[in-house]
Design a protein around this motif. Structure first.
Motif, PDB file in Angstrom:
ATOM      1  N   VAL A 121       0.804  -1.212   0.000  1.00 25.58           N
ATOM      2  CA  VAL A 121       0.000   0.000   0.000  1.00 25.58           C
ATOM      3  C   VAL A 121       0.841   1.267   0.000  1.00 25.58           C
ATOM      4  O   VAL A 121       1.979   1.281   0.457  1.00 25.58           O
ATOM      5  CB  VAL A 121      -0.953   0.057   1.219  1.00 25.58           C
ATOM      6  N   ASP A 122       0.211   2.316  -0.518  1.00 29.58           N
ATOM      7  CA  ASP A 122       0.669   3.690  -0.330  1.00 29.58           C
ATOM      8  C   ASP A 122      -0.257   4.312   0.693  1.00 29.58           C
ATOM      9  O   ASP A 122      -1.473   4.087   0.638  1.00 29.58           O
ATOM     10  CB  ASP A 122       0.559   4.494  -1.630  1.00 29.58           C
ATOM     11  N   VAL A 123       0.292   5.081   1.611  1.00 28.24           N
ATOM     12  CA  VAL A 123      -0.561   5.838   2.514  1.00 28.24           C
ATOM     13  C   VAL A 123      -0.919   7.146   1.826  1.00 28.24           C
ATOM     14  O   VAL A 123      -0.103   7.713   1.095  1.00 28.24           O
ATOM     15  CB  VAL A 123       0.113   6.092   3.884  1.00 28.24           C
ATOM     16  N   THR A 124      -2.141   7.617   2.024  1.00 29.22           N
ATOM     17  CA  THR A 124      -2.571   8.831   1.334  1.00 29.22           C
ATOM     18  C   THR A 124      -2.810  10.004   2.270  1.00 29.22           C
ATOM     19  O   THR A 124      -2.920  11.130   1.791  1.00 29.22           O
ATOM     20  CB  THR A 124      -3.855   8.573   0.515  1.00 29.22           C
ATOM     21  N   GLN A 125      -2.894   9.759   3.581  1.00 24.43           N
ATOM     22  CA  GLN A 125      -3.094  10.880   4.496  1.00 24.43           C
ATOM     23  C   GLN A 125      -1.856  11.779   4.442  1.00 24.43           C
ATOM     24  O   GLN A 125      -0.725  11.293   4.618  1.00 24.43           O
ATOM     25  CB  GLN A 125      -3.321  10.392   5.924  1.00 24.43           C
ATOM     26  N   PRO A 126      -2.045  13.080   4.218  1.00 27.14           N
ATOM     27  CA  PRO A 126      -0.885  13.974   4.094  1.00 27.14           C
ATOM     28  C   PRO A 126       0.067  13.923   5.283  1.00 27.14           C
ATOM     29  O   PRO A 126       1.288  13.935   5.102  1.00 27.14           O
ATOM     30  CB  PRO A 126      -1.532  15.366   3.950  1.00 27.14           C
ATOM     31  N   TRP A 127      -0.468  13.844   6.502  1.00 22.74           N
ATOM     32  CA  TRP A 127       0.431  13.825   7.667  1.00 22.74           C
ATOM     33  C   TRP A 127       1.279  12.552   7.688  1.00 22.74           C
ATOM     34  O   TRP A 127       2.440  12.579   8.111  1.00 22.74           O
ATOM     35  CB  TRP A 127      -0.356  14.001   8.970  1.00 22.74           C
ATOM     36  N   MET A 128       0.721  11.434   7.223  1.00 14.65           N
ATOM     37  CA  MET A 128       1.488  10.185   7.200  1.00 14.65           C
ATOM     38  C   MET A 128       2.575  10.244   6.117  1.00 14.65           C
ATOM     39  O   MET A 128       3.678   9.737   6.326  1.00 14.65           O
ATOM     40  CB  MET A 128       0.568   8.992   6.977  1.00 14.65           C
ATOM     41  N   ARG A 129       2.246  10.839   4.992  1.00 14.59           N
ATOM     42  CA  ARG A 129       3.241  10.980   3.925  1.00 14.59           C
ATOM     43  C   ARG A 129       4.370  11.919   4.365  1.00 14.59           C
ATOM     44  O   ARG A 129       5.542  11.646   4.128  1.00 14.59           O
ATOM     45  CB  ARG A 129       2.582  11.472   2.645  1.00 14.59           C
ATOM     46  N   ALA A 130       4.006  13.006   5.032  1.00 11.58           N
ATOM     47  CA  ALA A 130       5.000  14.002   5.448  1.00 11.58           C
ATOM     48  C   ALA A 130       5.926  13.471   6.542  1.00 11.58           C
ATOM     49  O   ALA A 130       7.092  13.861   6.610  1.00 11.58           O
ATOM     50  CB  ALA A 130       4.294  15.273   5.927  1.00 11.58           C
ATOM     51  N   THR A 131       5.414  12.591   7.385  1.00 11.10           N
ATOM     52  CA  THR A 131       6.209  12.083   8.510  1.00 11.10           C
ATOM     53  C   THR A 131       6.729  10.665   8.254  1.00 11.10           C
ATOM     54  O   THR A 131       7.231  10.017   9.173  1.00 11.10           O
ATOM     55  CB  THR A 131       5.371  12.087   9.804  1.00 11.10           C
ATOM     56  N   ARG A 132       6.620  10.218   7.035  1.00  6.61           N
ATOM     57  CA  ARG A 132       6.930   8.835   6.680  1.00  6.61           C
ATOM     58  C   ARG A 132       8.316   8.389   7.155  1.00  6.61           C
ATOM     59  O   ARG A 132       8.454   7.314   7.730  1.00  6.61           O
ATOM     60  CB  ARG A 132       6.810   8.693   5.167  1.00  6.61           C
ATOM     61  N   LEU A 133       9.322   9.175   6.924  1.00  6.81           N
ATOM     62  CA  LEU A 133      10.670   8.743   7.304  1.00  6.81           C
ATOM     63  C   LEU A 133      10.830   8.684   8.820  1.00  6.81           C
ATOM     64  O   LEU A 133      11.373   7.720   9.356  1.00  6.81           O
ATOM     65  CB  LEU A 133      11.711   9.661   6.681  1.00  6.81           C
ATOM     66  N   ALA A 134      10.348   9.676   9.519  1.00  8.13           N
ATOM     67  CA  ALA A 134      10.514   9.718  10.972  1.00  8.13           C
ATOM     68  C   ALA A 134       9.631   8.694  11.683  1.00  8.13           C
ATOM     69  O   ALA A 134      10.066   8.078  12.659  1.00  8.13           O
ATOM     70  CB  ALA A 134      10.204  11.120  11.489  1.00  8.13           C
ATOM     71  N   LEU A 135       8.391   8.504  11.196  1.00  6.52           N
ATOM     72  CA  LEU A 135       7.447   7.652  11.907  1.00  6.52           C
ATOM     73  C   LEU A 135       7.301   6.254  11.321  1.00  6.52           C
ATOM     74  O   LEU A 135       6.510   5.457  11.817  1.00  6.52           O
ATOM     75  CB  LEU A 135       6.067   8.332  11.971  1.00  6.52           C
TER      76      LEU A 135
END
Length: 170
Positions: A121-135
């Protein structure tokens, strides 16, 4: 009962942000698990046995609201569900999780089986995409916790239904 076995801890792939493979150990034959899949996929609440997972059948689709053990919620639709009797279920998803999944059933013996779940899957929620590397580690751990809950929930549900079906009072 063995806990869910993460075969792939959530690798990145060129075609999707997350690629998971888990193995569920189920205390029921491959045939019994298949009949459960058939019954549940056709029901109004296909994932009634899965803690933290709310599902609703709408036509040919299943709408899911999945709670994460770390506090976020994912909403997605499962569609294009293809059943290969007693062997496999494949499906597509869109919404907060855009991708595909496959569930492959295998008999271990006459009273147990495994379900290999592949989820890309790809995540589509903007906050999840923006924090992908850290979280990413948090998202991976949350995925595995949700999958373990599903495995435990399925096994508990099977036991409860066997007990209810064998209850002489009913």
């Amino acid at each position: 009962m063995n806990p869910t076995s993460p075969i792939d801890p959530g690798s990145d792939t060129a075609r999707s942000q997350y690629s998971f493979t888990s193995r569920w150990h189920v205390a029921a034959s491959q045939e019994d698990v298949w009949y459960l899949f058939e019954d549940q996929l056709a029901s109004d609440d296909p994932f009634v046995w899965w803690p933290g997972m709310d599902s609703e059948r709408r036509g040919d689709d299943i709408h899911v609201v999945a709670g994460s053990p770390v506090g976020y919620t994912l909403r997605f639709r499962l569609h294009d569900i293809v059943e290969e009797p007693k062997e496999r279920v494949t499906l597509q998803s869109d919404g907060d999780l855009d991708g595909e999944a496959a569930l492959v059933l295998r008999g271990v013996d006459e009273s147990s089986s495994t379900i290999d779940v592949s989820w890309h899957v790809d995540v589509t929620q903007p906050w999840m995409r923006a924090t992908r590397l850290a979280l990413r580690p948090v998202f991976v751990l949350a995925h595995h916790a949700v999958m373990r809950a599903g495995e435990r929930g399925l096994n508990s549900w099977l036991v409860e239904n066997r007990q209810r079906d064998s209850d002489p009072v009913r």
